[in-house]
Motif scaffolding. Structure first.
Motif, PDB file in Angstrom:
ATOM      1  N   SER A  95       0.711  -1.279  -0.090  1.00 47.51           N
ATOM      2  CA  SER A  95       0.049  -0.039   0.103  1.00 47.51           C
ATOM      3  C   SER A  95       0.864   1.284  -0.081  1.00 47.51           C
ATOM      4  O   SER A  95       2.228   1.114   0.487  1.00 47.51           O
ATOM      5  N   GLU A  96       0.361   2.212  -0.519  1.00 44.96           N
ATOM      6  CA  GLU A  96       1.156   3.605  -0.719  1.00 44.96           C
ATOM      7  C   GLU A  96       0.776   4.492   0.301  1.00 44.96           C
ATOM      8  O   GLU A  96      -0.482   4.436   0.797  1.00 44.96           O
ATOM      9  N   GLU A  97       1.709   5.467   0.483  1.00 46.60           N
ATOM     10  CA  GLU A  97       1.276   6.576   1.542  1.00 46.60           C
ATOM     11  C   GLU A  97       0.344   7.652   1.024  1.00 46.60           C
ATOM     12  O   GLU A  97       0.700   8.630   0.528  1.00 46.60           O
ATOM     13  N   ASP A  98      -0.852   7.071   0.968  1.00 50.03           N
ATOM     14  CA  ASP A  98      -2.091   7.927   0.246  1.00 50.03           C
ATOM     15  C   ASP A  98      -3.315   7.924   1.089  1.00 50.03           C
ATOM     16  O   ASP A  98      -3.937   6.847   1.053  1.00 50.03           O
ATOM     17  N   PHE A  99      -3.443   8.778   1.976  1.00 50.11           N
ATOM     18  CA  PHE A  99      -4.641   8.607   2.723  1.00 50.11           C
ATOM     19  C   PHE A  99      -6.054   8.768   2.047  1.00 50.11           C
ATOM     20  O   PHE A  99      -7.063   8.420   2.869  1.00 50.11           O
ATOM     21  N   GLY A 100      -6.225   9.107   0.721  1.00 55.14           N
ATOM     22  CA  GLY A 100      -7.247   8.611   0.194  1.00 55.14           C
ATOM     23  C   GLY A 100      -7.408   7.652  -0.770  1.00 55.14           C
ATOM     24  O   GLY A 100      -8.294   7.422  -1.304  1.00 55.14           O
ATOM     25  N   ASN A 101      -6.325   6.850  -0.343  1.00 54.16           N
ATOM     26  CA  ASN A 101      -6.256   5.529  -1.532  1.00 54.16           C
ATOM     27  C   ASN A 101      -5.408   4.475  -0.508  1.00 54.16           C
ATOM     28  O   ASN A 101      -4.377   4.263  -0.584  1.00 54.16           O
ATOM     29  N   GLU A 102      -6.442   3.634   0.059  1.00 51.80           N
ATOM     30  CA  GLU A 102      -5.604   2.880   0.931  1.00 51.80           C
ATOM     31  C   GLU A 102      -5.877   1.474   0.638  1.00 51.80           C
ATOM     32  O   GLU A 102      -5.810   0.390   1.548  1.00 51.80           O
ATOM     33  N   LYS A 103      -5.900   1.156  -0.705  1.00 52.93           N
ATOM     34  CA  LYS A 103      -6.071  -0.223  -0.961  1.00 52.93           C
ATOM     35  C   LYS A 103      -4.643  -1.038  -0.896  1.00 52.93           C
ATOM     36  O   LYS A 103      -3.728  -0.457  -1.210  1.00 52.93           O
ATOM     37  N   LEU A 104      -4.944  -2.138  -0.953  1.00 53.31           N
ATOM     38  CA  LEU A 104      -3.849  -3.033  -0.964  1.00 53.31           C
ATOM     39  C   LEU A 104      -3.485  -3.642  -2.283  1.00 53.31           C
ATOM     40  O   LEU A 104      -4.653  -4.083  -2.932  1.00 53.31           O
TER      41      LEU A 104
END
Lengths: 116, 114
Positions: A95-104
């Motif tokens: 997962s990437e450091e993006d609090f609007g995009n928490e997908k695995l």
């Protein structure tokens, strides 16, 4: 775009042997998180470990150990002295450091069979 | 401390029918995620909620799919006019929130389209 590759589709080893499961990832982010999950025949995904991109220390938990190397974008998982109960499909995920995009984003998994 | 609960475990239906799945997350988790897993593949992200707000939807989620989390607790995933290609395991997960938090998965609902 993020991507996880698990090149080993299936591995079989005899009980008590050591086995390493490979995971290679791709991401443009400088901060990201890597995970390993176990999926036994019953089907439920079981969380094993999380690793932050800024922490390259290897980790050991009992018979399990994880080797994180940013230089090769790899996060490999080793089981020492394998047991029949270790038989399962193992998934690496990112997962990437993006609090609007928490997908695995998962790899395709490695099916591990421990032969008694 | 109960884990993520999904119902039903299995669903068999004829093509063209509507189906609905339910997910009850871990009680203190405000994030809830839906994934789909086909044979021999890893789970693929469908959508996720922060409390009752649906924050992201994958392109995999066609117009026939809809998900809700009306009171920020349990969630439902509905598939309308099912097709053969919808046959898969539908997985629900929950977490405390943030990309660094591990997601904890339920047992899944296996959907078979006749």
């Amino acid at each position: 775009a993020q991507k996880v590759t698990q090149a080993q589709t299936e591995i079989s080893v005899v009980e008590k042997e050591d086995v390493t499961l490979d995971c290679v990832y791709e991401t443009r982010d400088t901060t990201y998180y890597l995970f390993w999950y176990k999926q036994p025949p019953s089907g439920e995904l079981v969380f094993l470990i999380r690793r932050n991109s800024f922490d390259e220390q290897n980790e050991i938990s009992g018979r399990y150990s994880w080797n994180f190397q940013k230089s090769t974008s790899s996060f490999n998982f080793t089981i020492t002295a394998s047991q029949v109960v270790d038989s399962a499909v193992y998934f690496c995920a990112l997962s990437e450091e993006d609090f609007g995009n928490e997908k695995l984003t998962f790899g395709t998994g490695t099916r591990l069979t421990i032969i008694p | 401390d109960t884990g993520v609960s999904q119902n039903p475990r299995h669903k068999i239906t004829k093509r063209g029918q509507n189906v609905t799945f339910r997910c009850d997350p871990i009680s203190e988790h405000n994030r809830l995620y839906w994934y789909r897993q086909t044979l021999g593949q890893g789970p693929e992200f469908l959508t996720y909620f922060q409390n009752e707000a649906q924050l992201e939807k994958s392109r995999l989620l066609s117009d026939r799919f809809s998900a809700e989390r009306p009171k920020g607790s349990f969630s439902t995933l509905e598939i309308q006019r099912t097709e053969q290609g919808d046959s898969a395991m539908y997985l629900c997960a929950s977490s405390l929130g943030g990309p660094n938090q591990p997601q904890h998965f339920g047992d899944g609902t296996r959907l078979s389209i006749l």
